[in-house]
Write a protein that holds these residues in place. Structure first.
Motif, mmCIF file in Angstrom:
data_model
loop_
_atom_site.group_PDB
_atom_site.id
_atom_site.type_symbol
_atom_site.label_atom_id
_atom_site.label_comp_id
_atom_site.label_asym_id
_atom_site.label_seq_id
_atom_site.Cartn_x
_atom_site.Cartn_y
_atom_site.Cartn_z
ATOM 1 N N GLY A 1 44.503 57.023 63.312
ATOM 2 C CA GLY A 1 44.124 58.372 63.180
ATOM 3 C C GLY A 1 43.911 58.738 61.895
ATOM 4 O O GLY A 1 43.523 59.810 61.505
ATOM 5 N N ALA A 2 44.405 57.831 60.889
ATOM 6 C CA ALA A 2 44.239 58.188 59.509
ATOM 7 C C ALA A 2 42.888 58.240 59.001
ATOM 8 O O ALA A 2 42.003 57.306 59.487
ATOM 9 N N PRO A 3 42.586 59.110 57.860
ATOM 10 C CA PRO A 3 41.236 59.250 57.389
ATOM 11 C C PRO A 3 40.998 57.518 56.704
ATOM 12 O O PRO A 3 41.618 57.299 55.978
ATOM 13 N N ARG A 4 39.557 57.190 56.815
ATOM 14 C CA ARG A 4 39.351 56.093 56.088
ATOM 15 C C ARG A 4 39.004 56.367 54.560
ATOM 16 O O ARG A 4 38.365 57.299 54.300
ATOM 17 N N PRO A 5 39.542 55.852 53.525
ATOM 18 C CA PRO A 5 39.019 56.133 52.335
ATOM 19 C C PRO A 5 37.616 55.653 52.026
ATOM 20 O O PRO A 5 36.900 55.197 52.484
ATOM 21 N N PRO A 6 37.052 56.700 50.851
ATOM 22 C CA PRO A 6 35.566 56.533 50.657
ATOM 23 C C PRO A 6 35.542 55.276 50.102
ATOM 24 O O PRO A 6 36.128 54.595 49.415
ATOM 25 N N THR A 7 34.216 54.751 50.386
ATOM 26 C CA THR A 7 33.755 53.328 49.853
ATOM 27 C C THR A 7 33.379 53.266 48.496
ATOM 28 O O THR A 7 32.711 54.424 47.921
ATOM 29 N N ARG A 8 34.219 52.608 47.508
ATOM 30 C CA ARG A 8 34.008 52.783 46.003
ATOM 31 C C ARG A 8 32.654 51.727 45.691
ATOM 32 O O ARG A 8 32.522 50.965 46.259
ATOM 33 N N LEU A 9 31.850 52.234 44.671
ATOM 34 C CA LEU A 9 30.731 51.574 44.402
ATOM 35 C C LEU A 9 30.967 50.506 43.482
ATOM 36 O O LEU A 9 31.971 50.696 42.446
ATOM 37 N N ARG A 10 30.268 49.186 43.688
ATOM 38 C CA ARG A 10 30.683 48.153 42.760
ATOM 39 C C ARG A 10 29.896 48.382 41.498
ATOM 40 O O ARG A 10 28.497 48.085 41.692
ATOM 41 N N ARG A 11 30.326 48.090 40.266
ATOM 42 C CA ARG A 11 29.691 48.011 39.246
ATOM 43 C C ARG A 11 30.043 46.838 38.262
ATOM 44 O O ARG A 11 31.222 46.452 38.477
ATOM 45 N N HIS A 12 29.053 46.447 37.452
ATOM 46 C CA HIS A 12 29.625 45.270 36.559
ATOM 47 C C HIS A 12 30.463 45.740 35.459
ATOM 48 O O HIS A 12 30.470 46.791 35.143
ATOM 49 N N VAL A 13 31.513 44.965 35.251
ATOM 50 C CA VAL A 13 32.531 45.187 34.302
ATOM 51 C C VAL A 13 31.883 45.459 32.775
ATOM 52 O O VAL A 13 30.928 44.962 32.396
ATOM 53 N N PRO A 14 32.673 46.227 31.950
ATOM 54 C CA PRO A 14 32.067 46.865 30.751
ATOM 55 C C PRO A 14 31.366 45.916 29.738
ATOM 56 O O PRO A 14 30.340 45.993 28.914
ATOM 57 N N TRP A 15 32.253 44.727 29.538
ATOM 58 C CA TRP A 15 31.540 43.870 28.472
ATOM 59 C C TRP A 15 30.284 43.107 29.017
ATOM 60 O O TRP A 15 29.701 42.510 28.018
ATOM 61 N N ILE A 16 30.157 43.081 30.333
ATOM 62 C CA ILE A 16 28.726 42.631 30.709
ATOM 63 C C ILE A 16 27.621 43.589 30.209
ATOM 64 O O ILE A 16 26.667 43.206 30.165
ATOM 65 N N ALA A 17 27.986 44.755 30.526
ATOM 66 C CA ALA A 17 26.969 45.921 30.158
ATOM 67 C C ALA A 17 26.642 45.972 28.848
ATOM 68 O O ALA A 17 25.696 46.367 28.344
ATOM 69 N N ALA A 18 27.627 45.312 27.863
ATOM 70 C CA ALA A 18 27.503 45.426 26.451
ATOM 71 C C ALA A 18 26.751 43.983 25.858
ATOM 72 O O ALA A 18 26.246 44.235 24.647
ATOM 73 N N LEU A 19 26.340 43.117 26.755
ATOM 74 C CA LEU A 19 25.612 42.032 26.361
ATOM 75 C C LEU A 19 24.307 42.242 25.938
ATOM 76 O O LEU A 19 23.542 43.318 26.607
#
Length: 308
Positions: free
Chosen positions: A146-164
């Protein structure tokens, strides 16, 4: 029925090897993994020289990955652009790995190195899988209570990949990133493919999801696509350079693996995903413990001549 393996220079029971391949294929179909990270240790346990086990496992993985990749291709779940970048990186990594493999072979340390790498990788991956599966089981029980299901977290690429630099769009993967990230990932997996005789899916798939942030629908198909070409290149390098590919051994494994995978897929439908992941984690840790035992315990015979 005994068969002589010309490269391994030893006789094996063909039925045992087929059953071994079938067992790994069963696990592959049940858990959705390539199985190469289990094939090589099991061959070593049977008495196959580690260098031959690595090269022949890569050959078997090439064949067994084709049908899976074709299935995902028909569903439109293969990102060819992303896969092409990873294949390029994988081929480069395979070349680097072959240089390391030959160097270790020349100084007589390849067998010990393969065992040590397997103990480290299987131990780490098995522990992470065990933690994740136990967490999933606890969550499932809490939700059932009966416990509430935690919200699904969006998956994003890590910061150093975004900086390439040099970003481009990978439409099927849902990404706008630099191709350097999947290229470097491919290089790392290519090196491991040569040295460990694995397809790399057990590393590639989590990395594609959690590092690159790829869409889950394209991950498995794209991973299988790059595995075909990287393991094929690995097979060619092993056959021409280290001459460790035993095609008889690979064919026996493939025969068992194809049949076992079909049974595993059906069996997986009867069990919950959390319990499947827990079972796989325990199997991986057991194989790592067995390899560690072989590295640390004094053998009964200090010297062994393969094929004698």
């Amino acid at each position: 029925m005994d068969l002589y393996l010309p490269i391994a220079e030893m006789s094996v029971n063909a039925l045992v090897i087929i059953l071994l391949g079938g067992g790994v294929g069963f696990l592959s179909g049940m858990f959705g993994v390539g199985g190469g990270f289990l094939t090589t240790p099991l061959l070593i346990f049977y008495g196959i020289p580690p260098a031959v086990a690595v090269a022949s496992s890569a050959t078997q993985i090439t064949g067994s990955s084709v049908s899976g990749a074709l299935a995902y291709w028909r569903r439109g779940q293969v990102d060819l652009k992303m896969g092409g970048v990873m294949v390029l990186g994988g081929v480069i990594g395979a070349g680097i790995g072959q240089i390391v493999f030959r160097a270790l072979q020349k100084i007589g340390q390849i067998d010990v190195t393969i065992n040590i790498i397997y103990v480290l990788f299987l131990g780490i991956i098995g522990a992470l899988m065990l933690r994740e599966s136990l967490g999933a089981l606890r969550l499932a029980r809490a939700v059932a209570a009966g416990a509430p299901r935690p919200p699904t977290r969006l998956r994003r690429h890590v910061p150093w990949i975004a900086a390439l630099p040099g970003k481009t769009r990978f439409y099927k993967s849902g990404l706008y990133i630099s191709p350097l990230a999947p290229l470097l990932l491919g290089v790392g997996v290519g090196v491991l493919t040569v040295i460990m005789g694995v397809g790399g899916g057990f590393i590639m798939v989590p990395a594609m999801i959690y590092l690159l942030g790829m869409s889950a629908s394209a991950v498995v198909g794209t991973s299988l696509f790059q595995i075909i070409f990287v393991t094929a290149a690995t097979t060619l390098l092993h056959a021409t350079s280290s001459k460790s590919v035993d095609i008889v051994l690979a064919l026996l494994l493939l025969a068992g693996g194809v049949a076992g995978a079909q049974v595993g897929v059906r069996a997986a439908q009867q069990l919950r995903p959390e319990k499947l992941r827990l079972a796989l984690a325990l199997i991986v840790l057991a194989v790592a413990a067995r390899l560690l035992w072989g590295l640390t315990v004094r053998p009964a015979a200090l010297y062994t001549l393969y094929g004698q």
